[in-house]
Each structure stands twice: as structure tokens, then as C-alpha cells.
Design an enzyme around this catalytic site. Structure first.
Site, PDB file in Angstrom:
ATOM      1  N   HIS A  27       0.937  -1.178  -0.145  1.00 39.40           N
ATOM      2  CA  HIS A  27      -0.156  -0.155   0.173  1.00 39.40           C
ATOM      3  C   HIS A  27       0.781   1.313  -0.021  1.00 39.40           C
ATOM      4  CE1 HIS A  27      -3.990   2.040   0.661  1.00 39.40           C
ATOM      5  NE2 HIS A  27      -3.053   3.129   1.175  1.00 39.40           N
ATOM      6  N   TYR A  45      -7.886  17.591  -1.391  1.00 40.90           N
ATOM      7  CA  TYR A  45      -6.328  17.824  -0.816  1.00 40.90           C
ATOM      8  C   TYR A  45      -5.368  18.084  -2.014  1.00 40.90           C
ATOM      9  CZ  TYR A  45      -5.003  12.898  -1.122  1.00 40.90           C
ATOM     10  OH  TYR A  45      -4.703  11.825  -1.569  1.00 40.90           O
ATOM     11  N   HIS A 177      -6.265  -0.533   6.223  1.00 40.66           N
ATOM     12  CA  HIS A 177      -5.877  -0.001   7.341  1.00 40.66           C
ATOM     13  C   HIS A 177      -6.788  -0.801   8.523  1.00 40.66           C
ATOM     14  CE1 HIS A 177      -3.713   2.203   4.505  1.00 40.66           C
ATOM     15  NE2 HIS A 177      -4.509   3.293   4.392  1.00 40.66           N
ATOM     16  N   ASP A 253       2.253   2.937   3.145  1.00 45.88           N
ATOM     17  CA  ASP A 253       1.385   4.175   3.147  1.00 45.88           C
ATOM     18  C   ASP A 253       2.239   5.401   2.514  1.00 45.88           C
ATOM     19  OD1 ASP A 253      -1.224   5.204   2.507  1.00 45.88           O
ATOM     20  OD2 ASP A 253      -1.113   6.226   4.571  1.00 45.88           O
TER      21      ASP A 253
HETATM   22  C1  0GY Z   1      -4.497   6.373   2.529  1.00 41.33           C
HETATM   23  C2  0GY Z   1      -5.008   7.368   3.313  1.00 41.33           C
HETATM   24  C3  0GY Z   1      -5.623   8.584   3.137  1.00 41.33           C
HETATM   25  C4  0GY Z   1      -5.616   8.972   1.840  1.00 41.33           C
HETATM   26  C5  0GY Z   1      -5.857   8.382   0.689  1.00 41.33           C
HETATM   27  O1  0GY Z   1      -6.625   8.093  -1.564  1.00 41.33           O
HETATM   28  C6  0GY Z   1      -6.308   8.906  -0.659  1.00 41.33           C
HETATM   29  O2  0GY Z   1      -6.462  10.121  -0.767  1.00 41.33           O
HETATM   30  O3  0GY Z   1      -6.090   7.197   0.476  1.00 41.33           O
HETATM   31  C7  0GY Z   1      -6.261   9.107   4.334  1.00 41.33           C
HETATM   32  O4  0GY Z   1      -6.105  10.493   4.048  1.00 41.33           O
HETATM   33  O5  0GY Z   1      -6.496   8.763   5.223  1.00 41.33           O
HETATM   34  O6  0GY Z   1      -4.464   5.383   2.504  1.00 41.33           O
HETATM   35  O7  0GY Z   1      -3.403   6.793   1.775  1.00 41.33           O
END
Ligand code: 0GY
Length: 298
Positions: A27, A45, A177, A253
Site C-alpha cells: 500500500h 487535498y 488499514h 502508505d
Molecule cells: C491512505 C489514506 C488516506 C488518503 C487516501 O486516496 C487517498 O487520498 O487514501 C487518508 O487521508 O486517510 O491510505 O493513503
């Protein structure tokens, strides 16, 4: 980039834990670079750039062999940055894309050729706008014949409402997660028991035991002086690894989108692994056998 954006750690430590040969970071993301792969207009974002070259350098530094690159919401359904990373990985990266109901069969085939093996449904409200369940079910029906799986991202309090949708999906389902448990609640309390029940009753549902840095309230060792980083997350992850050793995945991550209180040292994240998977056998399943089965079977 957002004014409060925390860039990834510039010099992660060399982990003390040596991953088994062939280990997969299952991931992680690439962001941009924005001048080549612009972020989606509907994004929630705007991150810093995080390139495929930086991701592959981190992979080597941490002692890993492969990556599973997951499409991040800041790129919407535009999978070009993801595909670019996959096709330049020399076969060492596979991917999870985001697609809409308008995706054509030819586009799905092209994604498959590039190394995509799953699609992601995101239910975290701060990240995406709502998509009707019927649309998601339609997409799942389209990708199932390719042998792809569905990755789902949601928060623990939403599991009761999502239960019927998840359990009706026709593919393997991979939960990001650990379903984002509230780790201030007991590991054997009703909230996490429901998640364990989901995996116990449905052999097609897997979990990533990732993101201690996102879930933790106790934080990394530098904050609390403890030997075990993210000790409050540990029992949750370890319970899943020990009970479902053939259906767990692990990932960094990187580059850790939307963290607001600290940016983890990726080397320390790797050192979390032997705490959640304490034997060599569990480590090999978590880091090699399971991700290879899901992403490199063909
Ligand atoms: C992650 C968690 C996040 C973001 C995303 O795709 C994404 O923008 O998954 C988060 O902000 O919790 O897994 O990267």
C-alpha cells in the site's frame, strides 16, 4: 500543495528488521509530479509531489522488492500517474486503480496490461463525494471477470451500514488499514469484534494491517520513549495477523497523505512488522505469499 501539508520523511532510517526476500510494500501511492500528471479538479487535498523514482528508491532502501501502488483520491479516476509508475517498474509494481461506471472495456484491458489488479472504493467522507452503491456494484461486476479485487476504505463507525454492501461483492475484498479502528477502544470490544466477524464469516475479505501512524494515539517512539512504536495499534494488527495469516497485507502508505501531527520515519514503520507478525512464517505470508497471490498470480 496545501499550506498545512506535511511532506514525507526526507531521510528514513535503515530498518533493523530485514524483510524476507521478495517482500512487497502492498500500500503506497505516487503523487504527480503535478506538472506531468495534474491532480483531479474534484480533489479534497493538494499534496506535495511524490514520484515513482522516489518510491522505488524508498523500496530499495527499506529492503523491499515490490510495490502495490494504490490510486489516491487526489488523482480521481485519472490513473495516468499510477500507470506510469507501473510500466516503469520493470515488473516490480502492480496497482489498484479508481474507475467510474463510464470506463470502457478497452480501458480496463489497458489498465490490466499495465499491471492493475484491483479497483478502490472510498467511503471516507473527507476524501471523496458520495457514489451510489448501485454504481459501485455495477463497477464491481465489470472488474470481476478480469480477476480483479475491490479495495475498500472506510472508518469503523460506518461498518454496520456498509456490511451488506461489502458482503455482497462478487470479488475478493481488501480492507484498507484494518477498517480504521478507534484504538482507544478495547481490541475485544464491540467495534473491532464486528470487523473480526466480517473476516471470520467471509473468506473472501482480507485486511491491510497498515497505518499504525494514522491510527495511533500513543505515537512513534520519539514521542513516548517506548520501545514499541505505535504500541496502541499493535494488538489490533497482531490479532488479525494471527487469526487470518493468509488474508493480511502490509504497506508503508508512503507518502502518508493527510497526516497532521507527525510524519513517520518509514524505517521505523518497517520495524513495526516483527511486533505484529512475530514469526518468520507469519512475516513471509504477510510480506511475500499473500501479496504475490493477489497481485502477481498472472
Ligand atoms: C491512505 C489514506 C488516506 C488518503 C487516501 O486516496 C487517498 O487520498 O487514501 C487518508 O487521508 O486517510 O491510505 O493513503
Amino acid at each position: 500543495m496545501d499550506p498545512d501539508w506535511l511532506p514525507f520523511h526526507p531521510h528514513p532510517a535503515k530498518p533493523r528488521f530485514t524483510p524476507p526476500p521478495g517482500a512487497v510494500d502492498a500500500h503506497c501511492h505516487v503523487f504527480g509530479p503535478a506538472d506531468k500528471f495534474p491532480f483531479a479538479p474534484e480533489r479534497k487535498y493538494t499534496p506535495c509531489d511524490a514520484s515513482k523514482e522516489q518510491l522505488f528508491a524508498l523500496r530499495d532502501h527499506l529492503g523491499f522488492s515490490r510495490n502495490v501502488v494504490v490510486q489516491a483520491t487526489c488523482h480521481g479516476n485519472d490513473n495516468r500517474a499510477l500507470v506510469d509508475a507501473l510500466v516503469h517498474s520493470e515488473g516490480r509494481a502492480r496497482g489498484v486503480a479508481s474507475v467510474g461506471r463510464d470506463v470502457s472495456d478497452a480501458e480496463l484491458q489497458a489498465l490490466h496490461q499495465a499491471g492493475v489488479r484491483g479497483t478502490r472504493f472510498n467511503f471516507v467522507r473527507r476524501l471523496v463525494d458520495f457514489t451510489p452503491r448501485a454504481v459501485l456494484a455495477e463497477i464491481a461486476g465489470r472488474i470481476a471477470p478480469l480477476g480483479w479485487h475491490v479495495v475498500v476504505y472506510f472508518e469503523a463507525q460506518d461498518l454496520p451500514e456498509l456490511w451488506d454492501f461489502f458482503t455482497a461483492l462478487p470479488t475478493t475484498v481488501v480492507v484498507d488499514h484494518m477498517g480504521r479502528p478507534d484504538v482507544t477502544k478495547p481490541v475485544d470490544g464491540p467495534e473491532f469484534e464486528l470487523f473480526v466477524k466480517l473476516l471470520s464469516e467471509h473468506g473472501n475479505i482480507w485486511s491491510k494491517v497498515s497505518c499504525p501512524e494514522r491510527l495511533s494515539k500513543s505515537g512513534p517512539p520519539a514521542l513516548d520513549g517506548e520501545q514499541n512504536p505505535y504500541r496502541d495499534v499493535l494488538p489490533f494488527a497482531r490479532r488479525l495477523v494471527e487469526n487470518f495469516p493468509d488474508r493480511v497485507l502490509w504497506g508503508t502508505d508512503w507518502p502518508h497523505p493527510n497526516l497532521k501531527n507527525h510524519m513517520p520515519d518509514d524505517g521505523l514503520l518497517v520495524d513495526f512488522i516483527p511486533h505484529i507478525a512475530p514469526t518468520a512464517e507469519l512475516q513471509k505470508k504477510l510480506l511475500v505469499d499473500n501479496p504475490m497471490h493477489l497481485y502477481w498470480a498472472d
